[in-house]
Design an enzyme around this catalytic site. Sequence first.
Site, PDB file in Angstrom:
ATOM      1  N   GLU A  38       0.809  -1.234   0.000  1.00  0.00           N
ATOM      2  CA  GLU A  38       0.000   0.000   0.000  1.00  0.00           C
ATOM      3  C   GLU A  38       0.835   1.274   0.000  1.00  0.00           C
ATOM      4  O   GLU A  38       0.587   2.193   0.784  1.00  0.00           O
ATOM      5  CB  GLU A  38      -0.972  -0.044   1.194  1.00  0.00           C
ATOM      6  CG  GLU A  38      -1.867  -1.274   1.134  1.00  0.00           C
ATOM      7  CD  GLU A  38      -2.770  -1.458   2.353  1.00  0.00           C
ATOM      8  OE1 GLU A  38      -2.785  -0.600   3.242  1.00  0.00           O
ATOM      9  OE2 GLU A  38      -3.484  -2.483   2.390  1.00  0.00           O
ATOM     10  N   GLU A  79      -6.139 -10.729  -1.268  1.00  0.00           N
ATOM     11  CA  GLU A  79      -6.941 -10.552  -0.036  1.00  0.00           C
ATOM     12  C   GLU A  79      -8.424 -10.571  -0.395  1.00  0.00           C
ATOM     13  O   GLU A  79      -9.189  -9.678  -0.003  1.00  0.00           O
ATOM     14  CB  GLU A  79      -6.569  -9.234   0.655  1.00  0.00           C
ATOM     15  CG  GLU A  79      -5.085  -9.119   0.954  1.00  0.00           C
ATOM     16  CD  GLU A  79      -4.684  -7.867   1.734  1.00  0.00           C
ATOM     17  OE1 GLU A  79      -5.570  -7.182   2.276  1.00  0.00           O
ATOM     18  OE2 GLU A  79      -3.482  -7.585   1.793  1.00  0.00           O
TER      19      GLU A  79
END
Length: 347
Positions: free
Chosen positions: A154, A260
């Site tokens: 991220e 995810e």
Amino acid sequence: MRRALLLIMLFSLGACQKQTSSNCSPQDHSLSAKFNFKVGTVAEPFQLQANSPYLELVISQFNALSPENVMKANAIHPQEGVFDWYPSDQLVDFANDQNMRMHGHTLIWHQQLPEWISNFEGTKEEWRQVLKIHIQTIVARYKGRVAAWDVVNEAFTEDGNLRNSVWFQHLGAAYLRLAFEYAHEADPDALLFYNDYNLAQNPLKRNAAIRFCSDLKKAGVPIHGIGCQFHVSIDFPSHREMDACMRAVCEADFLLHISELDIALNPLSRSMPVPSEEDLQKQANLYYWIFKNYRRLPEAYQYGITLWGIGDADSWIPYFFNRDDYPLLFDENYQAKAAYCKLIEDL
Ligand code: 9MR
């Protein structure tokens, strides 16, 4: 009276038929056995209780494992020079014993940092040492036992710029290159990933992240794959956007990890004490579409799909957004939902 009896008999017969006609009991099937690519789940060591339905599902349905939290910096490296190996050792040993591919998550992130890193004061060189020691101590410990790492997680914001994390503040954009190089030095055989969210719904972010990774790769930096998290919902992003994301990663010559996966039913946070049949069906259709579409990609790029949890009650979503939601393949009692059945029966 006789009519009532007949109705009861017919009803029981119907209920019986419904149960036996269902051909997707997890006892009789394995999700991961259906695919040539790995199908993983996230787990925490405390969840792997002997004889629990959770453990049975982990073992029977999945052939890859990611840690949900125990390898994040605050958990594994709580103080300078102090590493807490016990929980992550348990998970890695479990995965190795079960012959599951262990995927390390995550080495460098702006969240879940221990205070000693957030508050660290030092020169650029000292920050580089912090980055290096953190990465290399962990990767070296699990050399040969953790197959791949989310090296950086991220790093981009929604506008396609690099996030102003402590790593960026102290080392500039170079921290990404350094992170991959340090990880590679510690385990040259490990596959190294960049991992991020919203890459399907936000082309600006997707293009920026893929371009950045491609530039690193062209410059000889060891970066092998991109993780698209796919925390999605039944309403968005569109199939077109998800497809564009999957293809863009492969076309840029990176392994694609749907890293995810979960599919929320309630992104608008309505009151939803129970999920509707219609929403569960939509969720099943979308899980099916994602697996089917992934399977159509060139095989060489199919690193695998990882579910971000097993039972709905374990999911981060209800807790994080403080809402009712049911994003996973199994319900709160670890019973198979429509989505699991569709994957098993229709793919
Ligand atoms: O599922 C994780 C949850 O238990 C943690 O509280 C949370 C902390 O930020 O992180 C969750 O996992 C995140 C993952 O590590 C990175 N991508 C987003 C995931 C969901 O927030």
